[in-house]
Design an enzyme around this catalytic site. Structure first.
Site, short mmCIF file in Angstrom:
data_model
loop_
_atom_site.label_atom_id
_atom_site.label_comp_id
_atom_site.label_asym_id
_atom_site.label_seq_id
_atom_site.Cartn_x
_atom_site.Cartn_y
_atom_site.Cartn_z
N CYS A 131 32.43 60.76 54.04
CA CYS A 131 31.21 60.01 53.76
C CYS A 131 31.03 59.69 52.26
O CYS A 131 30.69 58.56 51.90
CB CYS A 131 29.99 60.78 54.27
SG CYS A 131 30.06 62.54 53.91
N HIS A 244 23.37 60.28 50.81
CA HIS A 244 24.11 60.90 49.71
C HIS A 244 23.90 60.05 48.46
O HIS A 244 23.99 58.82 48.51
CB HIS A 244 25.62 60.91 49.99
CG HIS A 244 26.07 61.90 51.02
ND1 HIS A 244 25.23 62.77 51.68
CD2 HIS A 244 27.32 62.18 51.50
CE1 HIS A 244 25.94 63.51 52.52
NE2 HIS A 244 27.21 63.17 52.43
#
Ligand code: A2P
Length: 339
Positions: A131, A244
C-alpha cells in the site's frame, strides 16, 4: 468471456480489503457474471452483499477455482502461497494483494498508472504492490519520467486498516478504554496504538530495517524498473483508521522546478494536487479516506541537496493501496484483451 461477463472470486472476502474489493468491483461496474466469496471456515453462515444481493461466504478449498476466470486474493501471504498457484493452474488468473510473490522476477508487480506495460498473464499471478509503495510511485512517476529520480527518502504515517479488521477494532477498543479509564486490550500490535505511534511495521531484518521498509525499497525499484534507485524508508504506524500519509524527499538527476512538478502532477492520472498551505490546504487522511486518487501537497524545494524536492503524499490505503489498485489491474487485463 462468458455471455455477461466473468466469473470472479474474492479470497478473504470477509476482511477489510476483501470486503472493499467486492464494493469496488460493484462501484466500477466490472463485468462480473458470477461472484464467489471465499474466506475461512470461521465465516461459514455469513453472507455479504454484492449489487444489492446477499451471497453466502464459502470456505476456501483446493477446488474453489473451477470455472472461474479471475480471483482477487487478500487473505495473507500463507493463503496466497498455497492457493494462488492452484488457481492459476486451473486457468483462473490471480491478482494477489499479499507480499508472497511480489519480488519473484517472473511475476508482474503492477500499478496501472505507472507500469501498465509490464502486465502479463503468462505466470497466471499478478502481484498488487504494498500500500505505501503504490501511493508513492503514483505520485513520483511523472517526476521520474521528467527528471529521473536518483534517490528517495520517505517516512510513512500508516493507518491501522492496513493491518486488517482486528487492528481497526483494537484501535477502537483502546480509544474507548482510555476514555473510560478501563484496562486496555493489546493483541495485534507490539505497543498501544491509541494516542501513540511506533516505527515498527513487520519484523526487523538484519540490516536494521523493517520488512515494510524493505518492501518500499525493493518494490519501488521493481515497478520503476530502476534497480539502481536509492531508497531509504522509515515506516511508522499511527492511530488513524484509513489513509496512509508519507513525507517524501527526492533527488533528481535533472533540475525540475516546483511549478513544473505541480503542473505535471495536476494532469497525472490518479493524482490530485491539494497544495495551498497558508489556507490550511494539504492532503489529510480524514479527507482522503473513501477516495481512489493519490493526493499530493506541500510540494517544495529541498535546499539541502542538489535537485532536491520535498512533498506530502496521502491515499486511502485500502482503496488505492489495495482494493482499487487490484480492480484497476483487472480492468487493465480487460482493456488489453488478456482475459
Ligand atoms: P475469516 O474472516 O474467515 O477469518 P483481514 O486482513 O481484515 O484480517 O482479513 C483477512 C481475510 O483473510 C478474512 O477474510 C479471513 O477470513 C481470510 N482468511 C484468513 N485466513 C484464511 C484461511 N486460512 N483460509 C481462507 N481465508 C482466510
Amino acid at each position: 468471456m462468458g455471455d455477461n461477463g466473468y466469473n470472479v472470486a474474492v479470497v478473504g472476502a470477509t476482511g477489510a480489503v476483501g470486503n472493499l474489493m467486492i464494493q469496488v468491483l460493484e462501484e466500477r461496474a466490472f463485468p462480473v457474471k458470477e461472484i464467489k466469496l471465499l474466506a475461512s471456515a470461521r465465516s461459514l453462515g455469513r453472507t455479504l452483499v454484492f449489487r444489492g444481493k446477499a451471497f453466502p461466504v464459502q470456505e476456501l478449498k483446493e477446488d474453489s477455482f473451477e470455472g472461474l476466470h479471475l480471483a482477487l486474493f487478500s487473505a495473507g501471504g500463507s493463503v496466497s502461497r498455497k492457493f494462488a498457484p492452484l488457481a492459476a493452474a486451473r486457468g483462473c488468473i490471480v491478482i494477489d494483494n499479499s507480499s508472497a510473490f511480489r519480488m519473484e522476477p517472473a511475476i508482474p508487480l503492477i500499478v496501472p498508472e505507472v507500469n501498465a506495460d509490464a502486465v502479463t498473464v503468462e505466470p497466471g499471478i499478478i502481484a498488487n504492490p504494498n500500500c505505501s509503495t503504490i501511493q508513492m510511485v503514483v505520485a513520483l512517476k511523472p517526476i521520474h519520467d521528467a527528471a529521473r529520480i536518483k534517490r528517495i527518502v520517505v517516512t510513512t504515517f500508516q493507518a491501522v486498516s492496513g493491518t486488517g479488521k482486528r487492528a481497526i477494532e483494537e484501535l477502537r477498543q483502546q480509544v474507548t478504554s482510555t476514555v473510560r479509564g478501563e484496562a486496555m486490550v493489546r493483541e495485534v500490535y507490539p505497543h498501544q496504538i491509541a494516542f501513540n505511534c511506533f516505527p515498527h511495521i513487520g519484523a526487523f531484518l538484519e540490516n536494521g530495517f523493517s520488512e515494510e521498509e524493505m518492501k518500499m525499497v525493493n518494490e519501488t525499484r521493481k515497478i520503476f524498473g530502476a534497480p539502481e534507485m536509492a531508497v531509504c524508508a522509515t515506516t511508522v504506524r499511527v492511530p488513524v483508521y484509513y489513509g496512509h500519509s508519507e513525507s517524501v524527499n527526492i533527488e533528481t538527476a535533472r533540475p525540475i522546478s516546483v511549478e513544473e512538478v505541480r503542473e505535471l502532477l495536476a494532469r497525472a492520472p490518479g493524482v490530485q494536487v491539494v497544495d495551498d498551505p497558508p489556507k490550511g490546504r494539504y492532503p489529510i487522511p480524514i479527507e482522503v479516506a473513501g477516495k481512489d486518487d493519490t493526493f499530493v501537497g506541500r510540494i517544495r524545494k529541498d535546499p539541502s541537496v542538489r535537485n532536491g524536492l520535498a512533498m506530502w503524499v496521502v491515499a486511502d490505503n485500502i482503496r488505492k493501496g489495495a482494493a482499487t489498485n487490484a480492480v484497476q489491474i483487472a480492468e487493465l487485463l480487460l482493456a488489453r484483451g488478456l482475459i
